[in-house]
Design a protein around this motif. Structure first.
Motif, PDB file in Angstrom:
ATOM      1  N   LYS A 236       0.817  -1.217   0.000  1.00  0.00           N
ATOM      2  CA  LYS A 236       0.000   0.000   0.000  1.00  0.00           C
ATOM      3  C   LYS A 236       0.847   1.261   0.000  1.00  0.00           C
ATOM      4  O   LYS A 236       0.351   2.347  -0.276  1.00  0.00           O
ATOM      5  CB  LYS A 236      -0.878   0.020   1.254  1.00  0.00           C
ATOM      6  N   GLY A 237       2.144   1.126   0.356  1.00  0.00           N
ATOM      7  CA  GLY A 237       2.991   2.302   0.414  1.00  0.00           C
ATOM      8  C   GLY A 237       3.232   2.826   1.812  1.00  0.00           C
ATOM      9  O   GLY A 237       3.558   3.987   2.012  1.00  0.00           O
ATOM     10  N   GLN A 238       3.061   1.966   2.837  1.00  0.00           N
ATOM     11  CA  GLN A 238       3.386   2.377   4.199  1.00  0.00           C
ATOM     12  C   GLN A 238       4.829   1.993   4.499  1.00  0.00           C
ATOM     13  O   GLN A 238       5.359   1.048   3.925  1.00  0.00           O
ATOM     14  CB  GLN A 238       2.452   1.679   5.201  1.00  0.00           C
ATOM     15  N   ASP A 239       5.427   2.753   5.427  1.00  0.00           N
ATOM     16  CA  ASP A 239       6.808   2.479   5.789  1.00  0.00           C
ATOM     17  C   ASP A 239       6.868   1.261   6.720  1.00  0.00           C
ATOM     18  O   ASP A 239       6.263   1.266   7.797  1.00  0.00           O
ATOM     19  CB  ASP A 239       7.413   3.706   6.478  1.00  0.00           C
ATOM     20  N   VAL A 240       7.598   0.226   6.321  1.00  0.00           N
ATOM     21  CA  VAL A 240       7.620  -1.019   7.100  1.00  0.00           C
ATOM     22  C   VAL A 240       8.300  -0.819   8.450  1.00  0.00           C
ATOM     23  O   VAL A 240       7.866  -1.364   9.465  1.00  0.00           O
ATOM     24  CB  VAL A 240       8.310  -2.154   6.305  1.00  0.00           C
ATOM     25  N   LEU A 241       9.350   0.016   8.476  1.00  0.00           N
ATOM     26  CA  LEU A 241      10.052   0.248   9.741  1.00  0.00           C
ATOM     27  C   LEU A 241       9.110   0.860  10.782  1.00  0.00           C
ATOM     28  O   LEU A 241       9.055   0.422  11.931  1.00  0.00           O
ATOM     29  CB  LEU A 241      11.253   1.167   9.509  1.00  0.00           C
ATOM     30  N   ALA A 242       8.338   1.872  10.346  1.00  0.00           N
ATOM     31  CA  ALA A 242       7.400   2.516  11.270  1.00  0.00           C
ATOM     32  C   ALA A 242       6.362   1.512  11.757  1.00  0.00           C
ATOM     33  O   ALA A 242       6.051   1.444  12.952  1.00  0.00           O
ATOM     34  CB  ALA A 242       6.708   3.696  10.594  1.00  0.00           C
ATOM     35  N   LEU A 243       5.837   0.698  10.836  1.00  0.00           N
ATOM     36  CA  LEU A 243       4.841  -0.314  11.212  1.00  0.00           C
ATOM     37  C   LEU A 243       5.421  -1.285  12.231  1.00  0.00           C
ATOM     38  O   LEU A 243       4.759  -1.665  13.200  1.00  0.00           O
ATOM     39  CB  LEU A 243       4.382  -1.089   9.977  1.00  0.00           C
ATOM     40  N   THR A 244       6.682  -1.678  12.024  1.00  0.00           N
ATOM     41  CA  THR A 244       7.301  -2.649  12.921  1.00  0.00           C
ATOM     42  C   THR A 244       7.516  -2.046  14.311  1.00  0.00           C
ATOM     43  O   THR A 244       7.237  -2.676  15.325  1.00  0.00           O
ATOM     44  CB  THR A 244       8.638  -3.130  12.341  1.00  0.00           C
ATOM     45  N   LEU A 245       8.009  -0.786  14.339  1.00  0.00           N
ATOM     46  CA  LEU A 245       8.248  -0.135  15.635  1.00  0.00           C
ATOM     47  C   LEU A 245       6.942   0.040  16.407  1.00  0.00           C
ATOM     48  O   LEU A 245       6.866  -0.272  17.597  1.00  0.00           O
ATOM     49  CB  LEU A 245       8.899   1.234  15.419  1.00  0.00           C
ATOM     50  N   TRP A 246       5.918   0.546  15.724  1.00  0.00           N
ATOM     51  CA  TRP A 246       4.640   0.754  16.400  1.00  0.00           C
ATOM     52  C   TRP A 246       3.982  -0.574  16.738  1.00  0.00           C
ATOM     53  O   TRP A 246       3.269  -0.683  17.735  1.00  0.00           O
ATOM     54  CB  TRP A 246       3.705   1.608  15.539  1.00  0.00           C
ATOM     55  N   GLY A 247       4.213  -1.577  15.908  1.00  0.00           N
ATOM     56  CA  GLY A 247       3.648  -2.898  16.162  1.00  0.00           C
ATOM     57  C   GLY A 247       4.143  -3.472  17.475  1.00  0.00           C
ATOM     58  O   GLY A 247       3.418  -4.196  18.162  1.00  0.00           O
ATOM     59  N   ALA A 248       5.392  -3.132  17.845  1.00  0.00           N
ATOM     60  CA  ALA A 248       5.965  -3.637  19.095  1.00  0.00           C
ATOM     61  C   ALA A 248       5.096  -3.240  20.280  1.00  0.00           C
ATOM     62  O   ALA A 248       4.952  -4.001  21.237  1.00  0.00           O
ATOM     63  CB  ALA A 248       7.379  -3.106  19.272  1.00  0.00           C
ATOM     64  N   ARG A 249       4.500  -2.033  20.219  1.00  0.00           N
ATOM     65  CA  ARG A 249       3.707  -1.558  21.354  1.00  0.00           C
ATOM     66  C   ARG A 249       2.539  -2.497  21.626  1.00  0.00           C
ATOM     67  O   ARG A 249       2.373  -2.997  22.737  1.00  0.00           O
ATOM     68  CB  ARG A 249       3.201  -0.147  21.081  1.00  0.00           C
ATOM     69  N   SER A 250       1.728  -2.737  20.594  1.00  0.00           N
ATOM     70  CA  SER A 250       0.552  -3.581  20.788  1.00  0.00           C
ATOM     71  C   SER A 250       0.955  -5.011  21.132  1.00  0.00           C
ATOM     72  O   SER A 250       0.393  -5.624  22.040  1.00  0.00           O
ATOM     73  CB  SER A 250      -0.309  -3.573  19.536  1.00  0.00           C
ATOM     74  N   SER A 251       1.958  -5.542  20.425  1.00  0.00           N
ATOM     75  CA  SER A 251       2.320  -6.941  20.634  1.00  0.00           C
ATOM     76  C   SER A 251       2.863  -7.174  22.040  1.00  0.00           C
ATOM     77  O   SER A 251       2.479  -8.128  22.711  1.00  0.00           O
ATOM     78  CB  SER A 251       3.349  -7.390  19.593  1.00  0.00           C
ATOM     79  N   LEU A 252       3.766  -6.295  22.493  1.00  0.00           N
ATOM     80  CA  LEU A 252       4.319  -6.470  23.832  1.00  0.00           C
ATOM     81  C   LEU A 252       3.241  -6.244  24.888  1.00  0.00           C
ATOM     82  O   LEU A 252       3.157  -6.976  25.876  1.00  0.00           O
ATOM     83  CB  LEU A 252       5.493  -5.509  24.063  1.00  0.00           C
ATOM     84  N   PHE A 253       2.407  -5.228  24.664  1.00  0.00           N
ATOM     85  CA  PHE A 253       1.332  -4.936  25.620  1.00  0.00           C
ATOM     86  C   PHE A 253       0.414  -6.153  25.787  1.00  0.00           C
ATOM     87  O   PHE A 253       0.182  -6.623  26.899  1.00  0.00           O
ATOM     88  CB  PHE A 253       0.529  -3.718  25.139  1.00  0.00           C
ATOM     89  N   VAL A 254      -0.076  -6.669  24.665  1.00  0.00           N
ATOM     90  CA  VAL A 254      -0.982  -7.823  24.735  1.00  0.00           C
ATOM     91  C   VAL A 254      -0.259  -9.029  25.321  1.00  0.00           C
ATOM     92  O   VAL A 254      -0.785  -9.705  26.207  1.00  0.00           O
ATOM     93  CB  VAL A 254      -1.561  -8.149  23.343  1.00  0.00           C
ATOM     94  N   GLY A 255       0.959  -9.284  24.870  1.00  0.00           N
ATOM     95  CA  GLY A 255       1.708 -10.442  25.352  1.00  0.00           C
ATOM     96  C   GLY A 255       1.876 -10.423  26.859  1.00  0.00           C
ATOM     97  O   GLY A 255       1.571 -11.397  27.541  1.00  0.00           O
ATOM     98  N   PHE A 256       2.337  -9.283  27.393  1.00  0.00           N
ATOM     99  CA  PHE A 256       2.591  -9.239  28.824  1.00  0.00           C
ATOM    100  C   PHE A 256       1.297  -9.164  29.637  1.00  0.00           C
ATOM    101  O   PHE A 256       1.215  -9.721  30.723  1.00  0.00           O
ATOM    102  CB  PHE A 256       3.524  -8.073  29.172  1.00  0.00           C
ATOM    103  N   THR A 257       0.275  -8.498  29.099  1.00  0.00           N
ATOM    104  CA  THR A 257      -1.003  -8.475  29.811  1.00  0.00           C
ATOM    105  C   THR A 257      -1.575  -9.877  29.909  1.00  0.00           C
ATOM    106  O   THR A 257      -2.007 -10.317  30.981  1.00  0.00           O
ATOM    107  CB  THR A 257      -2.017  -7.565  29.082  1.00  0.00           C
ATOM    108  N   VAL A 258      -1.570 -10.590  28.784  1.00  0.00           N
ATOM    109  CA  VAL A 258      -2.072 -11.965  28.784  1.00  0.00           C
ATOM    110  C   VAL A 258      -1.254 -12.818  29.746  1.00  0.00           C
ATOM    111  O   VAL A 258      -1.802 -13.563  30.562  1.00  0.00           O
ATOM    112  CB  VAL A 258      -2.017 -12.575  27.367  1.00  0.00           C
ATOM    113  N   GLY A 259       0.069 -12.664  29.691  1.00  0.00           N
ATOM    114  CA  GLY A 259       0.931 -13.442  30.565  1.00  0.00           C
ATOM    115  C   GLY A 259       0.612 -13.203  32.030  1.00  0.00           C
ATOM    116  O   GLY A 259       0.435 -14.144  32.806  1.00  0.00           O
ATOM    117  N   LEU A 260       0.514 -11.926  32.420  1.00  0.00           N
ATOM    118  CA  LEU A 260       0.264 -11.594  33.820  1.00  0.00           C
ATOM    119  C   LEU A 260      -1.116 -12.081  34.253  1.00  0.00           C
ATOM    120  O   LEU A 260      -1.260 -12.691  35.320  1.00  0.00           O
ATOM    121  CB  LEU A 260       0.376 -10.084  34.031  1.00  0.00           C
ATOM    122  N   ALA A 261      -2.142 -11.835  33.423  1.00  0.00           N
ATOM    123  CA  ALA A 261      -3.498 -12.216  33.811  1.00  0.00           C
ATOM    124  C   ALA A 261      -3.635 -13.738  33.899  1.00  0.00           C
ATOM    125  O   ALA A 261      -4.194 -14.263  34.865  1.00  0.00           O
ATOM    126  CB  ALA A 261      -4.505 -11.655  32.811  1.00  0.00           C
TER     127      ALA A 261
END
Lengths: 325, 309
Positions: B81-106
């Motif tokens: 689509k023309g989005q910057d992959v680096l930006a997507l990857t960096l921002w993706g870390a936020r959601s992935s780590l958040f969900v991963g650790f929340t699920v882990g803790l809960a």
């Protein structure tokens, strides 16, 4: 015998739980998923078929317990409703058409992974500190860290798209008529290689580590020392004395894995568009085909429970200690 | 983003207060494996926190022509689509780590409650909880995940809820076994006789003595959470408007990145998931080795003193 009966009761209870879950989900979920489905299906269906589906999903204003009883009854008589995406095929027929491919893919991958993994585990434990023992586990942990579907995508890209060694999707080429002739069988086999290979790659580590750890414990037993004192050959001790006894947990794992064959190949089937029931489950989700979704979920659950029960039976045969208890 | 702070803080705090566990933490830092894992985790947490600084603006903004190979302007190329992959990857870390650790803790919290209650009360409570645990263990995980996610309205909270529901049972079984063996020790019996309240015994007497097991199950749950979230989102069952590693892969696959040969669209997100999971596994492996001497590799096979009962 008591153990088997107790477990059988437990499996029936688990199956009942999944039926109940199936019953509860469409009725009490927020957002009214069933109405969404009907809105989509309105054009293609006859009014009396919609009425039948309404009954299946409890929109016919009968008391809840009556709905529940008739739902349980229809499940046990094999009536899982009618698929919406593949209208008007009954759900049980759709599952019947596709479960064979899942069993083929999952079965082949499971047997290869279990045999190879156990052998590697035996050797790794026997030569502790050797190359196989020290280099493999970290490597396998690293491979196991990748999301499975991502590895499958990578394999598809590398061997399918770039190198063109293997076909990209489906179980056999379009235009071939299924039959037991050489052409068809070899075509199916080439389509099977990549999906099966990726499953073997990610699951072999578990088999190997499990076997290695049990072998290490078994190798410390007195009868191994005794066998060595008798001067038996190392390979005889390794396979006939140690491995034979260390194999028991692997039998359990094999049975569990056998059950998961039906559901476990799901992501593989999605990536390779392999026409098994896992792929069908995703199609059903995308098409809001709730009867098919539920039917597939029940089928997979039943397979898992059945496999576990079979393992129990085999275990009683293999391990005399279970019989005594 | 408080959850990212949780993410960074989890590993140290899980082994904080009592003196016995401080020993575990020091041993962890001494272990090369664990240190490598901890550094890698800290790096990813930092990248996730700094995403707004490193790649300012909306990452899913279309700001270039599609399917460009990595270049000076776009280090990791652009999507179809023309989005910057680096930006997507960096921002993706936020959601992935958040969900991963929340699920882990809960999931670990539920597992601790179930395990402790089972072990402490025994009898009917134990039987009932074990039955429920076993049923959850037996039901096939991925199909259950899919069917739950299909019926619930899509969104990050649905993903978290569904992953917690399907993820707690394995840990509960492990923790119950451990808690049960501690329940039988004399000091617990002494605590019961002195009339301490059940809650206090469970959380102040039993729980601190199984800290290392809690930690390995926690790390295992986080690995499960990150991987399963990616799987669900890859299947299109998450919220596809959220930027995470899973949705990046979903869009890459949907836009035909595989077929057109744009490998840079799907390699970075997959690598990130793998590296985080690998880092967690390294720490986990080290905790295992520290607390279970039998698994230490330098010891020769012959010198093994322990034997399975």
């Amino acid at each position: 015998m008591r153990l088997i009966l107790r477990n059988l009761g437990f499996y029936l209870l688990a199956f009942w739980a999944s039926i109940t879950l199936n019953f509860v989900l469409p009725r009490f979920m927020p957002g009214d998923p069933v109405s969404r489905m009907f809105a989509q299906a309105q054009g293609t269906m006859q009014p009396d078929q919609i009425a039948q589906l309404r009954k299946l999903f409890g929109l016919d204003h009968r008391p809840l317990w009556e709905q529940y009883l008739s739902y349980v009854k229809s499940v046990f008589t094999g009536d899982l409703g009618i698929s919406i995406t593949r209208f008007p095929t009954p759900v049980s027929d759709v599952i019947g058409q596709q479960i064979g491919w899942t069993l083929l893919l999952g079965g082949v991958a499971l047997v290869i992974a279990a045999v190879l993994g156990n052998l590697l585990g035996i050797v790794a434990a026997w030569r502790r500190g050797g190359v196989l023992d020290s280099a493999f586990p970290p490597l396998l942990i690293f491979v196991g860290s990748f999301p499975y579907f991502w590895l499958a995508m990578g394999a598809l890209y590398l061997f399918g798209v770039s190198l063109g060694w293997f076909p990209l999707r489906h179980a056999y080429d379009v235009g071939l008529t299924p039959g037991l002739n050489g052409e068809f069988v070899s075509n199916v086999a080439t389509h099977l290689v990549l999906p099966a290979l990726t499953i073997v790659l990610v699951s072999i580590g578990g088999w190997m580590l499990g076997m290695r750890n049990t072998m290490i414990a078994t190798a410390a037993e007195d009868y191994i020392t005794m066998a060595e004192a008798k001067g038996l050959s190392p390979s005889r001790i390794m396979f006939r004395y140690a491995a034979r006894n260390a194999l028991l947990p692997s039998v359990t794992n094999f049975g569990m894995a056998l059950g998961f064959v039906v559901g476990g190949a799901l992501l593989t089937e999605v990536v390779f568009a392999y026409p098994g029931i896992g792929y069908q489950l995703l199609m059903a989700v995308q098409g809001l085909d709730y009867p098919l979704m539920q039917g597939i979920f029940l089928t997979i659950t039943a397979a898992v429970l059945l496999a576990n029960f079979l393992v129990d039976l085999v275990y009683v045969r293999l391990d005399p200690r279970v019989r005594v208890r | 983003m408080t959850a990212i702070e949780i993410a960074t803080a989890t590993t140290p705090t899980a082994s904080a207060p009592s003196s016995r566990r401080r020993g575990l933490l020091r041993q962890l830092i001494d272990s090369k494996k664990a240190l490598a894992g901890l550094i890698l985790l800290a790096l990813f947490a930092l990248l996730a926190l700094l995403a707004p600084v490193l790649a300012p603006g909306d990452p899913s903004l279309i700001n270039s022509t599609g399917s460009q190979a990595p270049s000076a302007a776009h280090w990791l190329g652009t999507t179809a689509k023309g989005q910057d992959v680096l930006a997507l990857t960096l921002w993706g870390a936020r959601s992935s780590l958040f969900v991963g650790f929340t699920v882990g803790l809960a999931a670990t919290a539920i597992a601790i409650l179930v395990g402790l209650a089972s072990a402490y009360f025994g009898r009917i409570v134990d039987d009932a909880l074990t039955l429920v645990t076993n049923i959850f263990l037996l039901l096939p995980g991925l199909p259950l995940l899919i069917i739950l996610a299909a019926f619930l309205p899509p969104g990050t909270s649905t993903v978290i809820l569904v992953l917690v529901v399907t993820g707690w049972a394995g840990s509960a079984r492990v923790l119950r076994a451990q808690a049960k063996s501690i329940r039988g020790k004399d000091f617990v019996a002494a605590a019961v006789v002195t009339g301490e309240r059940p809650l206090r015994i469970m959380f102040r007497e039993i729980l601190p003595n199984m800290a290392s097991v809690v930690m390995t199950t926690l790390l295992g749950c986080v690995i499960f959470g990150i991987g399963a979230q990616a799987g669900l989102e890859f299947l299109g069952l998450g919220d596809s408007s959220v930027v995470s590693w899973g949705t990046n892969l979903y869009w890459a696959s949907n836009d035909g990145a595989l077929m057109t040969g744009t490998w840079w669209a799907f390699v970075p997100s997959g690598m990130c998931i793998a590296l985080v999971a690998f880092a967690l596994a390294l720490v986990n492996y080290a905790v295992d080795e520290i607390t279970n001497p039998r698994l230490r590799s330098r010891r020769a096979r012959r010198a093994l003193p322990e034997r399975r009962a």
